[in-house]
Design a protein around this motif. Structure first.
Motif, PDB file in Angstrom:
ATOM      1  N   LEU A  56      23.237  43.499  24.195  1.00 32.09           N
ATOM      2  CA  LEU A  56      22.507  43.829  25.421  1.00 32.09           C
ATOM      3  C   LEU A  56      21.826  45.186  25.288  1.00 32.09           C
ATOM      4  O   LEU A  56      22.477  46.215  25.159  1.00 32.09           O
ATOM      5  N   GLY A  66      20.175  45.863  30.792  1.00 30.68           N
ATOM      6  CA  GLY A  66      20.896  44.939  31.647  1.00 30.68           C
ATOM      7  C   GLY A  66      20.358  44.887  33.058  1.00 30.68           C
ATOM      8  O   GLY A  66      19.189  45.199  33.330  1.00 30.68           O
ATOM      9  N   VAL A  94      17.553  41.556  25.262  1.00 28.33           N
ATOM     10  CA  VAL A  94      18.636  41.194  24.356  1.00 28.33           C
ATOM     11  C   VAL A  94      18.182  41.375  22.917  1.00 28.33           C
ATOM     12  O   VAL A  94      17.070  40.980  22.543  1.00 28.33           O
ATOM     13  N   ALA A 135      23.082  35.237  26.121  1.00 30.38           N
ATOM     14  CA  ALA A 135      22.927  35.936  27.394  1.00 30.38           C
ATOM     15  C   ALA A 135      22.490  34.971  28.485  1.00 30.38           C
ATOM     16  O   ALA A 135      22.041  33.854  28.209  1.00 30.38           O
ATOM     17  N   THR A 190      22.106  39.185  32.475  1.00 30.57           N
ATOM     18  CA  THR A 190      21.177  40.300  32.232  1.00 30.57           C
ATOM     19  C   THR A 190      20.282  40.589  33.417  1.00 30.57           C
ATOM     20  O   THR A 190      19.581  41.606  33.437  1.00 30.57           O
TER      21      THR A 190
END
Length: 766
Positions: free
Chosen positions: A89, A92, A100, A518, A556
């Motif tokens: 990550l 975020g 990502v 993610a 995310t």
């Protein structure tokens, strides 16, 4: 080619006037503020707000922008993230989109958002500007957009209004995305009467960038210049998504349906290239797209995320409509606009790039260190606020919630309570009925209106389980994305429904051969003022956060869409979950169909009698019981097997099993390349203690069907045995026989199956 607007004459409500006229009535209720919220604004300012400040607070404190009913629950996404989950990550929650790391210095940014209410009011423009808005979120992170997706939900397929919505929304998505030159690589199309007054139009965009190209939305460096560029500001979308999405559609209330934004995809295409050149030349310090809440959002968020101060002269804004008031200019959600912060040294370079692309721009002001957002009109102060309070410290509601009293009765009403009446005598006709049903039928009438292969990097797209895009042409590095949700499961059990949505998207990505990394989500619900809806929301967030932690994939970013409710009738809780996965080389991708004669067909996982909430139950008009049981440890093991088999060339085709069960999986695999198969169910039924109907239509989780070359069967079985994962050989690919032959039960010619599968949408909408 900058130009200043001519001075407009209004009865301007200045800060000085607000201080001098404390008793002047303002239309705070008409702008969507509650009385307690308006009183808090007065308390914060120490006076009544000006008309422009009221406009700013009304949109920034709307449900759509402030998340005032949801943020107390959304914190779990951050609280339940482990250090291991942060490994890939780079950016975020809290920015325009998550970023990502996918390796080799490459990064991917992706996000899904809603444009539900505008799309009901004006289907074409509502859907089109939904695509445009999410694409600008991706641009603002410093990325080149490379693909879009569109999870869609409509009312009953035969309702008179459904055709209006389907035609307008599909045309809007295709018209905007195709004009941008972005492939549409997947999504969903679901029909259910519960969405009749509140269709769901969720849009996902994904972009790629190098690590060093990441841009954040902040205004730092006192003296740096603030510039607005792109399309001119107009009256379309004044208070659009921000107000429209913060109120239910209800004929008993005053209209909350302001003008829907109008999009220009060709202007956005130019804006994309212009922004990418700005990034390459490193001439912007911070950048923010203008979406919901328009200039109100861009100025307050940029200022609050930087040094905390900004001075703006609003008369410098270039307008399409010179009659707009200052408050309307601040609230307008006109599309194809960006705001940036530029150092004085880079002003000339910025202007040169604007001129190259023939993009209009206007210098609005500068960054300050005062901690105040000051907006003037012809030199008179009309806004004087703390941008942090406007953008981030609005009202926070801990809405009351409780479990619905009716849920016990619904969960007790299991579909299997009267199996004899529900199990068909003719399994072949049952499969045909299932595959022709509105939710299981082919969606190519929709997807054929979207360009899936423009740019030349699409490796898989609908109808495959996940969309796959090549990122690096030299190494083959690429990504896979899938979006999934099942409102019927979530209606029966919102905690498990959210976990099941994540599991399916996770499984779809792994089925294509990509390693899941993610998550992004779009949480679609009814009114937060209804305690039962709020309970559904709280349970959904808890379930999704817990499942992400168990699977090791972080959220995310995403979107919350509330007030999807008309006349007191809410939609099913519908958490759309998008999962991003990564390939070392997209050449190893696995399509969702078999091709080679003689390959073995294996079923991974076990099947139980789990028909509650299923598509077969839906066909019978039933919704009750509990959704299928979920074992996330099994999902992780299944994903690892699928990814490793793809990398090592052990499987040539793979399809997850979810809605429609094995019947849908086998049918879709056969139709993918038009190749038949011979299937045996007896050994499977004996192993799992089920009958043939359950084997075909159960929606048990953690399952997939794969086709295995004869030369790889030993390695494949060894891999499954080593992981103690159940697998069973259920058939063989048969290129000579153009049929799905379920031996001992029925033979279904592929042309008959295809006709049933592909005929439904054209019948209703062609």
């Amino acid at each position: 080619m900058t130009a200043q607007t001519t001075s407009r004459t209004f009865n301007i409500d200045t800060v000085a006037n607000a201080e001098a006229t404390p008793g002047q009535a303002l239309p705070w209720a008409e702008l969507g503020l509650k009385e307690n919220e308006y009183r808090r604004v007065e308390e914060i300012l120490g006076r009544r707000p000006t008309a422009a400040e009221l406009a700013m607070y009304s949109v920034m404190w709307s449900e759509h922008c402030s998340y005032k009913s949801s943020k107390v629950h959304l914190r779990q996404f951050g609280e339940k993230v482990t250090e291991a989950m942060k490994e890939h990550l780079l950016v975020g929650i809290g920015e325009n989109a998550g970023v990502v790391d996918i390796g080799d210095g490459w990064a991917v940014t992706f996000k899904v958002e809603s444009h539900n209410h505008p799309s009901f009011v004006e289907p074409y423009q509502g859907a089109a500007t939904g695509v445009g808005g999410i694409v600008r979120d991706i641009i603002s992170m410093g990325a080149r957009p490379v693909a879009v997706m569109d999870p869609l939900r409509f009312g009953a397929i035969d309702h008179p209004d459904t055709a209006r919505l389907v035609h307008g929304i599909v045309a809007g998505i295709g018209g905007y995305g195709n004009s941008l030159g972005l492939p549409n690589i997947g999504g969903e199309v679901v029909f259910d009467a519960v969405y009749q007054g509140n269709p769901l139009v969720n849009a996902l965009a994904v972009g790629v960038l190098r690590h060093e190209d990441i841009r954040l939305a902040n205004a730092s460096g006192a003296g740096n210049r603030v510039v607005l560029f792109g399309a001119r500001t107009g009256g379309d979308g004044i208070g659009g998504a921000s107000v429209l999405a913060s109120e239910s559609f209800d004929s008993s209330k005053p209209s909350k349906r302001p003008a829907v934004q109008v999009g220009d995809p060709f202007a956005e295409k130019v804006l994309i290239e212009c922004c990418l050149e700005l990034f390459k030349a490193s001439v912007v310090e911070g950048i923010q797209d203008l979406g919901a809440a328009g200039i109100s959002c861009a100025t307050s968020e940029l200022a609050s995320n930087g040094d905390g101060g900004m001075h703006v002269e609003l008369t410098n804004v270039l307008l399409r409509d010179p009659s707009l008031t200052p408050g309307e200019i601040l609230m307008s959600e006109s599309q194809e606009r960006m705001m940036a912060v530029v150092t004085p040294e880079n002003v000339a370079a910025f202007e040169a790039i604007m001129d190259t692309w023939a993009v209009e721009y206007s210098w609005l002001g500068e960054v300050t260190d005062t901690g105040r957002l000051i907006i003037e009109w012809d030199g008179e102060k009309i806004v004087d606020v703390d941008p942090r309070i406007v953008a981030h410290e609005g009202p926070v509601y801990e809405r009351p919630y409780h479990r619905p009293v009716w849920l016990d009765g619904v969960q007790a009403d299991a579909f299997t309570a009267s199996p004899a009446a529900e199990r068909p005598a003719d399994l072949r006709e049952a499969v045909l009925d299932l595959m022709a049903s509105p939710n299981m039928c082919a969606k190519n009438w929709v997807t054929d209106q979207f360009d899936r292969y423009v740019q030349g990097n699409t490796a898989l797209a609908m109808p495959d389980d996940a969309g796959v895009v090549r990122v690096d042409e030299e190494t083959g590095l690429g990504i896979a994305i899938s979006t999934d949700a099942n409102g019927r499961y979530s209606y029966l059990n919102p905690y498990e429904g959210a976990r099941l949505a994540l599991a399916e998207a996770y499984r779809n990505v792994a089925t294509s051969g990509a390693e899941p990394l993610a998550v992004t989500d779009c949480l679609n619900f009814g009114s937060p003022e209804d305690p039962e809806v709020m309970w559904q929301f709280a349970e959904t967030v808890r379930g999704l956060a817990d499942a992400c932690q168990e699977l090791g994939v972080p959220v995310t970013g995403g979107n919350v869409s509330l007030y999807n409710q008309t006349g007191g009738v809410a939609i099913h809780p519908t958490p759309v979950v998008g999962v991003l996965g990564v390939f070392d080389d997209v050449a190893r991708r696995t399509p969702s169909g078999w091709r080679e004669d003689g390959q073995a067909i294996y079923l991974l996982g076990t099947t139980a009698d789990e028909l509650d909430g299923s598509e077969w139950a839906n066909l019978r008009g039933h919704l009750g019981g509990q959704p299928p049981a979920l074992d996330l440890a099994a999902e992780k093991t299944l994903a690892a097997i699928l990814v490793n088999c793809s990398r090592d060339g052990m499987i040539d085709g793979a399809h997850d099993l979810s809605e429609g069960g094995l019947a849908a999986g086998l049918s879709e695999m056969a139709l993918r390349f038009g190749v038949g198969a011979r299937i045996g169910l007896d050994e499977l039924c004996e192993r799992d203690g089920i009958d043939a109907f359950t084997a075909l239509f159960s929606e048990s989780q953690a399952r997939a069907v794969v086709s295995v070359p004869r030369s790889e069967e030993v390695r494949f079985n060894d891999m499954c045995t080593a992981r103690n994962f159940p697998t069973i050989r259920i058939g063989v690919v048969d290129t000579e026989n153009q049929a799905l032959d379920v031996q001992g039960y029925f033979t279904l010619p592929l042309d008959m199956l295809r006709k049933a599968h592909e005929g439904t949408l054209p019948k209703h909408f062609a």
